[in-house]
Design a protein around this motif. Sequence first.
Motif, PDB file in Angstrom:
ATOM      1  N   PHE A  97       1.101   7.337   5.534  1.00  0.00           N
ATOM      2  CA  PHE A  97      -0.347   7.015   5.446  1.00  0.00           C
ATOM      3  C   PHE A  97      -0.518   5.655   4.342  1.00  0.00           C
ATOM      4  N   SER A  98      -0.962   4.674   5.177  1.00  0.00           N
ATOM      5  CA  SER A  98      -1.009   3.077   4.579  1.00  0.00           C
ATOM      6  C   SER A  98      -2.438   2.909   4.022  1.00  0.00           C
ATOM      7  N   LYS A  99      -2.476   2.450   2.663  1.00  0.00           N
ATOM      8  CA  LYS A  99      -3.794   2.005   2.317  1.00  0.00           C
ATOM      9  C   LYS A  99      -3.935   0.447   2.231  1.00  0.00           C
ATOM     10  N   GLY A 100      -2.885  -0.048   2.712  1.00  0.00           N
ATOM     11  CA  GLY A 100      -2.872  -1.793   2.847  1.00  0.00           C
ATOM     12  C   GLY A 100      -2.310  -2.485   1.388  1.00  0.00           C
ATOM     13  N   GLY A 101      -2.500  -3.495   1.364  1.00  0.00           N
ATOM     14  CA  GLY A 101      -1.957  -4.290   0.412  1.00  0.00           C
ATOM     15  C   GLY A 101      -0.650  -4.773   1.012  1.00  0.00           C
ATOM     16  N   HIS A 121      -5.579   2.990   6.631  1.00  0.00           N
ATOM     17  CA  HIS A 121      -7.194   2.979   6.285  1.00  0.00           C
ATOM     18  C   HIS A 121      -7.567   1.749   5.547  1.00  0.00           C
ATOM     19  N   GLU A 122      -8.627   1.157   6.257  1.00  0.00           N
ATOM     20  CA  GLU A 122      -9.282  -0.074   6.186  1.00  0.00           C
ATOM     21  C   GLU A 122     -10.679   0.142   5.209  1.00  0.00           C
ATOM     22  N   PRO A 127     -10.484  -6.313   8.440  1.00  0.00           N
ATOM     23  CA  PRO A 127      -9.270  -5.952   8.038  1.00  0.00           C
ATOM     24  C   PRO A 127      -8.512  -7.120   7.423  1.00  0.00           C
ATOM     25  N   GLY A 128      -7.946  -6.622   6.054  1.00  0.00           N
ATOM     26  CA  GLY A 128      -7.125  -7.726   5.670  1.00  0.00           C
ATOM     27  C   GLY A 128      -5.726  -7.895   6.352  1.00  0.00           C
ATOM     28  N   CYS A 142      -8.395   4.158  10.225  1.00  0.00           N
ATOM     29  CA  CYS A 142      -9.567   4.762   9.681  1.00  0.00           C
ATOM     30  C   CYS A 142     -10.479   3.647   9.227  1.00  0.00           C
ATOM     31  N   THR A 143     -11.539   3.606   9.298  1.00  0.00           N
ATOM     32  CA  THR A 143     -12.473   2.556   8.754  1.00  0.00           C
ATOM     33  C   THR A 143     -13.721   3.172   8.025  1.00  0.00           C
ATOM     34  N   THR A 144     -14.019   2.304   6.982  1.00  0.00           N
ATOM     35  CA  THR A 144     -15.217   2.732   6.067  1.00  0.00           C
ATOM     36  C   THR A 144     -16.525   2.354   6.540  1.00  0.00           C
TER      37      THR A 144
END
Length: 356
Positions: A97-101, A121-122, A127-128, A142-144
Amino acid sequence: MSKIMFTGGGSAGHVTVNLALMPLFLEEGWSVEYAGSAAGIEKDLVGALPEVKYFPISTGKLRRYFDIQNVKDPFKVAKGVYEAYRLIKKRKPQVVFSKGGFVSVPVVIGAWLNKVPVIIHESDITPGLANRISIPMASVVCTTFPETAEQMNTDKSRYVGAVVRKELHQGNADRGRDFCGFQRNQFVLLIMGGSLGARKINETVRSALPTLLKYFQVVHICGKGQLDPSLDIPGYRQYEYINDELPDVLAMADLVVSRAGSNSIFEFLSLRKPMLLIPLSRQQSRGDQILNAQSFEKAGYCKVLEEEELDGDTLFSGVMDVFKSRKEIVENMRSNPSSDALSTVFRLIKETADNK
C-alpha cells in the motif's frame, strides 16, 4: 500469516493514511512492515508503532525544477529500486500500500517487478508526480476527491473519500488545555504550518502574536527545527510536532490556520473545525493545495489567504473573518456527507491480497 508492506513519506501528509490503516491490520493479526527513507519524517512517525518493522531504502527527490542534486538522485532512485526489489522478494508481502511521496516510487517498482499487487492512495485533486509515475504499476488507485477519479479515466480508480484517523475523534478539550497550560475561558487558535514549507507562516504568526493573543490562546505546530526558544509568552505554546496529544489539542481548538494538504483539511472537516487555509503557492508546489483550498472554500468550509498576500495584518484579518463566520462554517460542515473511507480502503486492500 498474512503480510502487508506500507510505503510513503517525505511529509506527514504522506504518512497519516498509513498510520490510520496499520492498526487495523495489526488487530487482525497481520504482519505489518514499512519501507521508507532512512531519515525522513515517516521513520519517526512509524516508530510510534513498535509492532511495525521498518526497512530504510535509498531514495532521491523528484523535482520539477533545476537542481544539481537532479544529477545524483536518479542513481539513488535506481539503488532504491534494487533495494526494494530484494526486500520485497525476501519479505514476501501479499500486497503493498503506497501513500505516495518520492520514497514510494522505488517500492512500487520493486513490488511490480515481484508481481506483488500495489494499491495507491491519492489525497489531492490532481495526482502528485510520484503517484503519476506509480499508477501504471498499480492494481487499484484510491481517490479522496471524486474529480480525481474522473480525471484519471481508468478502471483502476476507486473514489473512496477521505481517510480519517479514528483516534482524532477521541480527543478531550480539557486534556488539551492541560497539555498546553491554557485557561478554559478563552478561545484557542491552532496553527499548523506543516512539516514542510512552514517557515513563512511561522515568521508571520510570530510577528502577529501581540495582536492574536488579545483574542486567542495560540498553539503553534511549527515543524522540525523551527522552534523559537526566545518566545516564552503566556497564552502561546509552540511545538515541532504533536503526536499522541494531537486529538486533545484539536478538540480544544476553536479554529485552525493551516496549509491546504488534503489529509489535514479533511481531518479538520471531519472534526468541524473552521479553517483559514494558506495553500502553498505555485512557485513552491504543483498547485494541488490551491485546488484543495478552492474546493473547500466553494463548499463554505473555510476562508483562503494566498501566500503572496500573507503578512501579519492579513493573517489577523483572515483569522478574525473565520472567527466571525465560524457558526456558518460549522453548519456547512454538518451538511457534508460522511463516509467510512477507512473501512472501505481496509476492505479493498484485503480483497486485493486475497485475489493475488
